[in-house]
Design an enzyme around this catalytic site. Structure first.
Site, PDB file in Angstrom:
ATOM      1  N   ARG A 172      38.433-101.447 -49.966  1.00  0.00           N
ATOM      2  CA  ARG A 172      37.702-100.822 -51.063  1.00  0.00           C
ATOM      3  C   ARG A 172      37.132 -99.491 -50.571  1.00  0.00           C
ATOM      4  O   ARG A 172      35.988 -99.134 -50.820  1.00  0.00           O
ATOM      5  CB  ARG A 172      36.592-101.732 -51.612  1.00  0.00           C
ATOM      6  CG  ARG A 172      35.620-102.233 -50.578  1.00  0.00           C
ATOM      7  CD  ARG A 172      34.629-103.190 -51.240  1.00  0.00           C
ATOM      8  NE  ARG A 172      33.518-103.520 -50.335  1.00  0.00           N
ATOM      9  CZ  ARG A 172      32.308-102.994 -50.420  1.00  0.00           C
ATOM     10  NH1 ARG A 172      32.008-102.123 -51.337  1.00  0.00           N
ATOM     11  NH2 ARG A 172      31.362-103.356 -49.573  1.00  0.00           N
TER      12      ARG A 172
ATOM     13  N   ALA B 282      12.327 -87.811 -43.323  1.00  0.00           N
ATOM     14  CA  ALA B 282      11.576 -86.584 -43.050  1.00  0.00           C
ATOM     15  C   ALA B 282      10.434 -86.456 -44.065  1.00  0.00           C
ATOM     16  O   ALA B 282      10.686 -86.242 -45.249  1.00  0.00           O
ATOM     17  CB  ALA B 282      12.496 -85.373 -43.119  1.00  0.00           C
TER      18      ALA B 282
ATOM     19  N   HIS C 148       9.698 -78.814 -43.802  1.00  0.00           N
ATOM     20  CA  HIS C 148       9.887 -77.691 -42.873  1.00  0.00           C
ATOM     21  C   HIS C 148      10.833 -78.127 -41.739  1.00  0.00           C
ATOM     22  O   HIS C 148      10.702 -79.233 -41.225  1.00  0.00           O
ATOM     23  CB  HIS C 148       8.531 -77.275 -42.293  1.00  0.00           C
ATOM     24  CG  HIS C 148       8.555 -75.933 -41.643  1.00  0.00           C
ATOM     25  ND1 HIS C 148       7.855 -74.858 -42.124  1.00  0.00           N
ATOM     26  CD2 HIS C 148       9.216 -75.494 -40.548  1.00  0.00           C
ATOM     27  CE1 HIS C 148       8.077 -73.808 -41.335  1.00  0.00           C
ATOM     28  NE2 HIS C 148       8.909 -74.179 -40.372  1.00  0.00           N
TER      29      HIS C 148
ATOM     30  N   HIS D  93      12.279 -79.268 -38.659  1.00  0.00           N
ATOM     31  CA  HIS D  93      11.638 -79.774 -37.445  1.00  0.00           C
ATOM     32  C   HIS D  93      12.424 -80.927 -36.831  1.00  0.00           C
ATOM     33  O   HIS D  93      13.220 -81.577 -37.496  1.00  0.00           O
ATOM     34  CB  HIS D  93      10.206 -80.224 -37.736  1.00  0.00           C
ATOM     35  CG  HIS D  93      10.111 -81.502 -38.522  1.00  0.00           C
ATOM     36  ND1 HIS D  93      10.354 -81.573 -39.872  1.00  0.00           N
ATOM     37  CD2 HIS D  93       9.824 -82.770 -38.141  1.00  0.00           C
ATOM     38  CE1 HIS D  93      10.206 -82.810 -40.292  1.00  0.00           C
ATOM     39  NE2 HIS D  93       9.891 -83.577 -39.263  1.00  0.00           N
TER      40      HIS D  93
ATOM     41  N   GLN E 211      11.757 -84.264 -33.787  1.00  0.00           N
ATOM     42  CA  GLN E 211      10.672 -85.024 -33.171  1.00  0.00           C
ATOM     43  C   GLN E 211      11.079 -85.449 -31.772  1.00  0.00           C
ATOM     44  O   GLN E 211      12.251 -85.606 -31.476  1.00  0.00           O
ATOM     45  CB  GLN E 211      10.328 -86.260 -34.002  1.00  0.00           C
ATOM     46  CG  GLN E 211       9.721 -85.913 -35.346  1.00  0.00           C
ATOM     47  CD  GLN E 211       9.275 -87.156 -36.094  1.00  0.00           C
ATOM     48  OE1 GLN E 211       8.418 -87.907 -35.655  1.00  0.00           O
ATOM     49  NE2 GLN E 211       9.889 -87.379 -37.243  1.00  0.00           N
TER      50      GLN E 211
ATOM     51  N   GLU F 232      23.584-106.323 -43.866  1.00  0.00           N
ATOM     52  CA  GLU F 232      23.378-105.510 -42.670  1.00  0.00           C
ATOM     53  C   GLU F 232      22.033-105.824 -42.009  1.00  0.00           C
ATOM     54  O   GLU F 232      21.950-106.030 -40.806  1.00  0.00           O
ATOM     55  CB  GLU F 232      23.447-104.016 -43.007  1.00  0.00           C
ATOM     56  CG  GLU F 232      24.854-103.497 -43.284  1.00  0.00           C
ATOM     57  CD  GLU F 232      25.307-103.669 -44.725  1.00  0.00           C
ATOM     58  OE1 GLU F 232      24.600-104.341 -45.510  1.00  0.00           O
ATOM     59  OE2 GLU F 232      26.383-103.122 -45.068  1.00  0.00           O
TER      60      GLU F 232
END
Ligand SMILES: [Zn+2]
Ligand SMILES: [Zn+2]
Ligand SMILES: [Zn+2]
Length: 345
Positions: free
Chosen positions: A22, A173, A177, A179, A181, A320
């Site tokens: 699929r 996020a 802006h 960025h 981490q 999952e």
């Protein structure tokens, strides 16, 4: 009867169902962009430096040169190109006393979340993500990753430094802006530890780095996305995410500390090109990317740093989350073909 394929990760004991039966075209995932809140206040924009904790690293533009500095004496220079600040709400916080460093784990299953959590502001321009950034600016970002990795990894209580980027609200996020981490942790996180253990095993058996072996195979496979002098990009054989791709350096090394400026430039170019292909292909999707590296000197022969890019195109649901087994409806071979086409376009 044709079955879906069950594929195992190169190293991790992680299985994915590649749903060829699929399967979907990558472009099916292209979504209408939601209107972003343009006018909302941004604490990372130029002029709002006083809204954040003092910077631990600044790349300042001074007489056409780059000067590295930090904020001190309550001063907050505004002529920065890259700015690294402690996170206001850190997941891992620096030790307050010497004694806290000595014993971070109090028992087998309890410890203090001691470490560092930083935000690396990639540009004074709010929207300048790696796809839009000029190469020199993107090289500043990579150089700043390296500077922070060097400083944080030298601390005795730091066992791992995770450098990552969340792009888009759906990818976590909270600030729009541009960025990245950086989180320094007192233990080595599970996935990196499993990769290290498995690559050590491979080395013990074959006297060869498993990642160098993967590069050799994937540069000749239909999963190849990009191959240049210093880096290869490919859709991993057992990709968990639709359109997932990894960036591996051809030069065998455990981490990014000894990259040359030529290699940093090549990396910035490779990152920009592949993220642009993703953006063009599926209308600027949210994604996460992160470095996998090691600070362990013993891993010199068998571990090989890389970047994994996970587009956020499908939602992991009950199966999952409940099992750690995944279903991917875009085959890595299709993903690579479409990304290659987008690069050529
Ligand atoms: Zn901003
Ligand atoms: Zn290698
Ligand atoms: Zn990895």
């Amino acid at each position: 009867m044709v079955y879906n394929e069950l594929r195992k990760d190169y190293l991790l004991n992680r299985w994915v169902v590649i749903a060829t039966e699929r399967s979907r075209r990558p472009t099916d995932f292209a979504k209408q962009k939601a209107e972003s809140a343009q006018n909302s206040f941004c604490p990372l924009c130029v002029g709002n430096e006083h809204m954040t904790p003092p910077a631990v690293l600044l790349y300042l533009k001074q007489n056409g040169e780059i000067k590295k500095d930090k904020d001190h004496n309550g001063q907050r220079p505004k002529n920065w190109l890259v700015r690294v600040i402690p996170n206001l709400y850190p997941a891992f916080a620096p030790p307050k006393e010497q004694a806290d460093q000595a014993q971070i784990m109090k028992s087998e299953n309890f410890g203090c979340a001691i470490g560092h959590h930083e935000v690396l502001v990639e540009s004074p321009n709010h929207d300048e993500d790696p796809v839009n950034a000029e190469l020199p600016q993107l090289m500043h970002v990579v150089n700043a990753y390296i500077d922070r990795l060097r400083e944080l990894s030298a601390k005795p209580y730091v066992k791992y430094v995770s450098i990552f980027r969340n792009y888009g609200k759906e990818a976590g996020a909270s600030l729009s802006h541009a960025h990245s981490q950086i989180i320094a942790t007192p233990t080595v996180p599970r996935i990196v530890e499993e990769e290290q253990a498995a690559s050590k095993n491979f080395y013990d058996q074959h006297q060869k780095c498993v990642f160098c072996d993967i590069i050799e195979k994937e540069t000749k496979s239909p999963r190849l996305v990009l191959d240049n002098a210093h880096f290869v990009v490919f859709a991993p054989y057992a990709s968990v995410n639709p359109l997932e791709f990894w960036i591996l350096p051809k030069k065998h090394d455990t981490n990014i500390l000894s990259l040359t400026q030529t290699e940093i430039k090549a990396f910035a170019e490779t990152l920009k090109t592949s993220l642009k292909a993703l953006k063009d292909l599926v209308n600027d999707p949210p994604y996460n990317y992160g470095f996998h590296l090691t600070l362990n000197r013993e891993a010199e022969n068998y571990y090989h740093w890389h970047v994994e890019v996970y587009p956020r195109l499908s939602i992991w649901a009950g199966f999952e989350k409940n099992t750690g087994m995944y279903i991917n409806t875009v085959t890595p071979e299709t993903a690579a073909t479409e990304l290659r086409k987008a690069i050529r376009a």
